[in-house]
Scaffold this motif. Structure first.
Motif, PDB file in Angstrom:
ATOM      1  N   GLN A 118      11.534  14.017  14.183  1.00  0.00           N
ATOM      2  CA  GLN A 118      10.876  12.840  14.764  1.00  0.00           C
ATOM      3  C   GLN A 118       9.534  12.580  14.078  1.00  0.00           C
ATOM      4  O   GLN A 118       9.200  11.446  13.741  1.00  0.00           O
ATOM      5  CB  GLN A 118      10.684  13.036  16.261  1.00  0.00           C
ATOM      6  CG  GLN A 118      10.193  11.790  16.972  1.00  0.00           C
ATOM      7  CD  GLN A 118      10.209  11.939  18.480  1.00  0.00           C
ATOM      8  OE1 GLN A 118      10.700  12.924  19.022  1.00  0.00           O
ATOM      9  NE2 GLN A 118       9.672  10.955  19.175  1.00  0.00           N
ATOM     10  N   ALA A 119       8.754  13.641  13.863  1.00  0.00           N
ATOM     11  CA  ALA A 119       7.447  13.493  13.208  1.00  0.00           C
ATOM     12  C   ALA A 119       7.612  13.029  11.765  1.00  0.00           C
ATOM     13  O   ALA A 119       6.860  12.167  11.288  1.00  0.00           O
ATOM     14  CB  ALA A 119       6.692  14.818  13.250  1.00  0.00           C
ATOM     15  N   TYR A 120       8.612  13.583  11.053  1.00  0.00           N
ATOM     16  CA  TYR A 120       8.812  13.210   9.655  1.00  0.00           C
ATOM     17  C   TYR A 120       9.293  11.761   9.513  1.00  0.00           C
ATOM     18  O   TYR A 120       8.873  11.049   8.599  1.00  0.00           O
ATOM     19  CB  TYR A 120       9.819  14.157   8.989  1.00  0.00           C
ATOM     20  CG  TYR A 120       9.283  15.539   8.703  1.00  0.00           C
ATOM     21  CD1 TYR A 120       7.923  15.828   8.752  1.00  0.00           C
ATOM     22  CD2 TYR A 120      10.146  16.579   8.366  1.00  0.00           C
ATOM     23  CE1 TYR A 120       7.437  17.091   8.485  1.00  0.00           C
ATOM     24  CE2 TYR A 120       9.662  17.853   8.092  1.00  0.00           C
ATOM     25  CZ  TYR A 120       8.316  18.107   8.163  1.00  0.00           C
ATOM     26  OH  TYR A 120       7.843  19.356   7.889  1.00  0.00           O
ATOM     27  N   VAL A 121      10.161  11.342  10.430  1.00  0.00           N
ATOM     28  CA  VAL A 121      10.626   9.954  10.398  1.00  0.00           C
ATOM     29  C   VAL A 121       9.442   9.016  10.598  1.00  0.00           C
ATOM     30  O   VAL A 121       9.310   7.982   9.923  1.00  0.00           O
ATOM     31  CB  VAL A 121      11.717   9.720  11.470  1.00  0.00           C
ATOM     32  CG1 VAL A 121      11.974   8.228  11.675  1.00  0.00           C
ATOM     33  CG2 VAL A 121      13.015  10.420  11.068  1.00  0.00           C
ATOM     34  N   ASP A 122       8.544   9.388  11.507  1.00  0.00           N
ATOM     35  CA  ASP A 122       7.371   8.552  11.754  1.00  0.00           C
ATOM     36  C   ASP A 122       6.438   8.541  10.546  1.00  0.00           C
ATOM     37  O   ASP A 122       5.887   7.500  10.180  1.00  0.00           O
ATOM     38  CB  ASP A 122       6.629   9.053  12.996  1.00  0.00           C
ATOM     39  CG  ASP A 122       5.548   8.081  13.435  1.00  0.00           C
ATOM     40  OD1 ASP A 122       5.862   6.907  13.658  1.00  0.00           O
ATOM     41  OD2 ASP A 122       4.376   8.508  13.525  1.00  0.00           O
ATOM     42  N   LEU A 123       6.251   9.699   9.896  1.00  0.00           N
ATOM     43  CA  LEU A 123       5.424   9.751   8.691  1.00  0.00           C
ATOM     44  C   LEU A 123       6.038   8.911   7.572  1.00  0.00           C
ATOM     45  O   LEU A 123       5.319   8.216   6.842  1.00  0.00           O
ATOM     46  CB  LEU A 123       5.249  11.195   8.222  1.00  0.00           C
ATOM     47  CG  LEU A 123       4.227  12.046   8.971  1.00  0.00           C
ATOM     48  CD1 LEU A 123       4.274  13.483   8.478  1.00  0.00           C
ATOM     49  CD2 LEU A 123       2.820  11.483   8.817  1.00  0.00           C
ATOM     50  N   ALA A 124       7.351   8.980   7.432  1.00  0.00           N
ATOM     51  CA  ALA A 124       8.025   8.173   6.406  1.00  0.00           C
ATOM     52  C   ALA A 124       7.823   6.688   6.682  1.00  0.00           C
ATOM     53  O   ALA A 124       7.611   5.890   5.753  1.00  0.00           O
ATOM     54  CB  ALA A 124       9.514   8.512   6.362  1.00  0.00           C
ATOM     55  N   ARG A 125       7.867   6.306   7.945  1.00  0.00           N
ATOM     56  CA  ARG A 125       7.628   4.906   8.322  1.00  0.00           C
ATOM     57  C   ARG A 125       6.187   4.510   7.971  1.00  0.00           C
ATOM     58  O   ARG A 125       5.945   3.418   7.446  1.00  0.00           O
ATOM     59  CB  ARG A 125       7.885   4.723   9.818  1.00  0.00           C
ATOM     60  CG  ARG A 125       7.831   3.275  10.295  1.00  0.00           C
ATOM     61  CD  ARG A 125       8.128   3.168  11.783  1.00  0.00           C
ATOM     62  NE  ARG A 125       9.461   3.634  12.097  1.00  0.00           N
ATOM     63  CZ  ARG A 125       9.739   4.652  12.907  1.00  0.00           C
ATOM     64  NH1 ARG A 125       8.768   5.316  13.503  1.00  0.00           N
ATOM     65  NH2 ARG A 125      10.980   5.019  13.139  1.00  0.00           N
ATOM     66  N   ALA A 126       5.244   5.396   8.249  1.00  0.00           N
ATOM     67  CA  ALA A 126       3.839   5.124   7.925  1.00  0.00           C
ATOM     68  C   ALA A 126       3.652   4.957   6.420  1.00  0.00           C
ATOM     69  O   ALA A 126       2.936   4.058   5.964  1.00  0.00           O
ATOM     70  CB  ALA A 126       2.955   6.259   8.440  1.00  0.00           C
ATOM     71  N   GLU A 127       4.291   5.832   5.649  1.00  0.00           N
ATOM     72  CA  GLU A 127       4.214   5.715   4.189  1.00  0.00           C
ATOM     73  C   GLU A 127       4.721   4.353   3.722  1.00  0.00           C
ATOM     74  O   GLU A 127       4.104   3.689   2.888  1.00  0.00           O
ATOM     75  CB  GLU A 127       5.031   6.822   3.517  1.00  0.00           C
ATOM     76  CG  GLU A 127       4.416   8.196   3.621  1.00  0.00           C
ATOM     77  CD  GLU A 127       5.103   9.200   2.701  1.00  0.00           C
ATOM     78  OE1 GLU A 127       5.950   8.778   1.879  1.00  0.00           O
ATOM     79  OE2 GLU A 127       4.801  10.399   2.796  1.00  0.00           O
ATOM     80  N   GLY A 128       5.859   3.940   4.262  1.00  0.00           N
ATOM     81  CA  GLY A 128       6.441   2.660   3.876  1.00  0.00           C
ATOM     82  C   GLY A 128       5.531   1.490   4.212  1.00  0.00           C
ATOM     83  O   GLY A 128       5.407   0.537   3.433  1.00  0.00           O
ATOM     84  N   MET A 129       4.874   1.567   5.360  1.00  0.00           N
ATOM     85  CA  MET A 129       3.963   0.499   5.756  1.00  0.00           C
ATOM     86  C   MET A 129       2.788   0.397   4.788  1.00  0.00           C
ATOM     87  O   MET A 129       2.378  -0.704   4.400  1.00  0.00           O
ATOM     88  CB  MET A 129       3.469   0.754   7.189  1.00  0.00           C
ATOM     89  CG  MET A 129       4.552   0.623   8.232  1.00  0.00           C
ATOM     90  SD  MET A 129       4.082   1.305   9.836  1.00  0.00           S
ATOM     91  CE  MET A 129       2.870   0.121  10.367  1.00  0.00           C
ATOM     92  N   LEU A 130       2.238   1.535   4.387  1.00  0.00           N
ATOM     93  CA  LEU A 130       1.137   1.523   3.424  1.00  0.00           C
ATOM     94  C   LEU A 130       1.600   0.985   2.071  1.00  0.00           C
ATOM     95  O   LEU A 130       0.890   0.202   1.425  1.00  0.00           O
ATOM     96  CB  LEU A 130       0.572   2.932   3.237  1.00  0.00           C
ATOM     97  CG  LEU A 130      -0.435   3.430   4.268  1.00  0.00           C
ATOM     98  CD1 LEU A 130      -0.897   4.829   3.904  1.00  0.00           C
ATOM     99  CD2 LEU A 130      -1.630   2.501   4.387  1.00  0.00           C
ATOM    100  N   GLN A 131       2.774   1.419   1.652  1.00  0.00           N
ATOM    101  CA  GLN A 131       3.266   1.053   0.327  1.00  0.00           C
ATOM    102  C   GLN A 131       3.514  -0.444   0.180  1.00  0.00           C
ATOM    103  O   GLN A 131       3.446  -0.970  -0.932  1.00  0.00           O
ATOM    104  CB  GLN A 131       4.529   1.856   0.004  1.00  0.00           C
ATOM    105  CG  GLN A 131       4.223   3.326  -0.268  1.00  0.00           C
ATOM    106  CD  GLN A 131       5.454   4.213  -0.250  1.00  0.00           C
ATOM    107  OE1 GLN A 131       6.527   3.814   0.199  1.00  0.00           O
ATOM    108  NE2 GLN A 131       5.313   5.443  -0.722  1.00  0.00           N
ATOM    109  N   VAL A 132       3.814  -1.135   1.274  1.00  0.00           N
ATOM    110  CA  VAL A 132       4.024  -2.589   1.193  1.00  0.00           C
ATOM    111  C   VAL A 132       2.790  -3.381   1.622  1.00  0.00           C
ATOM    112  O   VAL A 132       2.814  -4.607   1.625  1.00  0.00           O
ATOM    113  CB  VAL A 132       5.261  -3.043   2.019  1.00  0.00           C
ATOM    114  CG1 VAL A 132       6.519  -2.393   1.496  1.00  0.00           C
ATOM    115  CG2 VAL A 132       5.072  -2.762   3.502  1.00  0.00           C
ATOM    116  N   SER A 133       1.725  -2.669   1.992  1.00  0.00           N
ATOM    117  CA  SER A 133       0.472  -3.359   2.314  1.00  0.00           C
ATOM    118  C   SER A 133      -0.210  -3.759   1.012  1.00  0.00           C
ATOM    119  O   SER A 133       0.169  -3.321  -0.069  1.00  0.00           O
ATOM    120  CB  SER A 133      -0.452  -2.436   3.122  1.00  0.00           C
ATOM    121  OG  SER A 133      -1.046  -1.457   2.276  1.00  0.00           O
ATOM    122  N   ASP A 134      -1.235  -4.579   1.150  1.00  0.00           N
ATOM    123  CA  ASP A 134      -1.988  -4.966  -0.044  1.00  0.00           C
ATOM    124  C   ASP A 134      -3.247  -4.119  -0.210  1.00  0.00           C
ATOM    125  O   ASP A 134      -4.163  -4.490  -0.936  1.00  0.00           O
ATOM    126  CB  ASP A 134      -2.354  -6.460   0.014  1.00  0.00           C
ATOM    127  CG  ASP A 134      -3.076  -6.821   1.300  1.00  0.00           C
ATOM    128  OD1 ASP A 134      -3.257  -5.933   2.161  1.00  0.00           O
ATOM    129  OD2 ASP A 134      -3.465  -7.993   1.457  1.00  0.00           O
TER     130      ASP A 134
END
Length: 198
Positions: A118-134
């Motif tokens: 659960q924690a890793y899935v959430d971290l992966a989601r956070a990474e993805g959000m940063l990667q598509v941010s400007d």
């Protein structure tokens, strides 16, 4: 630089505060329980709040040059991205886990995902959000952390060349690497694996 440290009372965050001030940066602490900050003399400021609270983060990021988030997660990433965009603050370094992209060694990685999925899935989601941010982001994926004395160096690699260092990493060395990343424009847009030195 003026650096805001999210999660500044955590076991890694405390090292970021100390080392950042020693490097001459203007360090501002952001914490839910700032009373846990035993020595504030080297800090430029202290903000109390929850990193999921947009208003609290908005107030804290004003006037900063960079943010180091010593805690990760999609809720924190979402709040930071919004607040930093509004404030015009671009540089962010966020902690994550080296287990997110790892495939080897197979048994330890499988067990880690079994227990911390659960924690890793959430971290992966956070990474993805940063990667598509400007934003000018760097993701700092640590291996297993401990509280041993620092070695004064770390092993860093990237997904396309994951050479692997030691499985354990001291929190003081991790903090050093987080500050190094914030200072290094060549690491913008990079997800780096951080391990202990071999």
């Amino acid at each position: 630089m003026k650096i805001l440290v999210i999660g500044s009372t955590g076991r890694t965050g405390k090292h970021v505060l100390t080392q950042g001030a020693e490097r001459g940066h203007e360090i501002t602490a952001f914490a839910r329980r700032p009373e846990l900050l035993t020595d504030r003399s080297a800090l430029a400021g202290v903000h109390q709040g929850d990193a999921h609270d947009l208003d609290a983060v908005r107030a804290a990021v004003q006037g900063q040059d960079a943010v180091i988030s010593a805690v990760g997660g999609s809720g924190i990433a979402r709040t930071l991205i919004t607040a930093m965009r509004e404030a015009g603050v671009r540089r962010v370094v966020m902690t994550s886990s080296r287990s997110i992209p790892a495939t080897r060694p197979r048994l330890p990685v499988t067990l880690a995902w079994l227990f911390f999925r659960q924690a890793y899935v959430d971290l992966a989601r956070a990474e993805g959000m940063l990667q598509v941010s400007d934003l000018d982001w760097t993701i700092a994926r640590a291996t297993m952390l401990n509280d041993k004395p620092p070695a004064g160096r770390v092993h860093i690699d990237f997904e396309d060349n994951a050479t692997g260092g030691a499985m354990q990493l001291s929190r003081a060395d991790y903090a050093m690497a987080l500050l190094d990343a914030a200072e290094d424009p060549d690491l913008i847009g990079k997800a780096m694996g951080i391990c202990g030195p071999k």
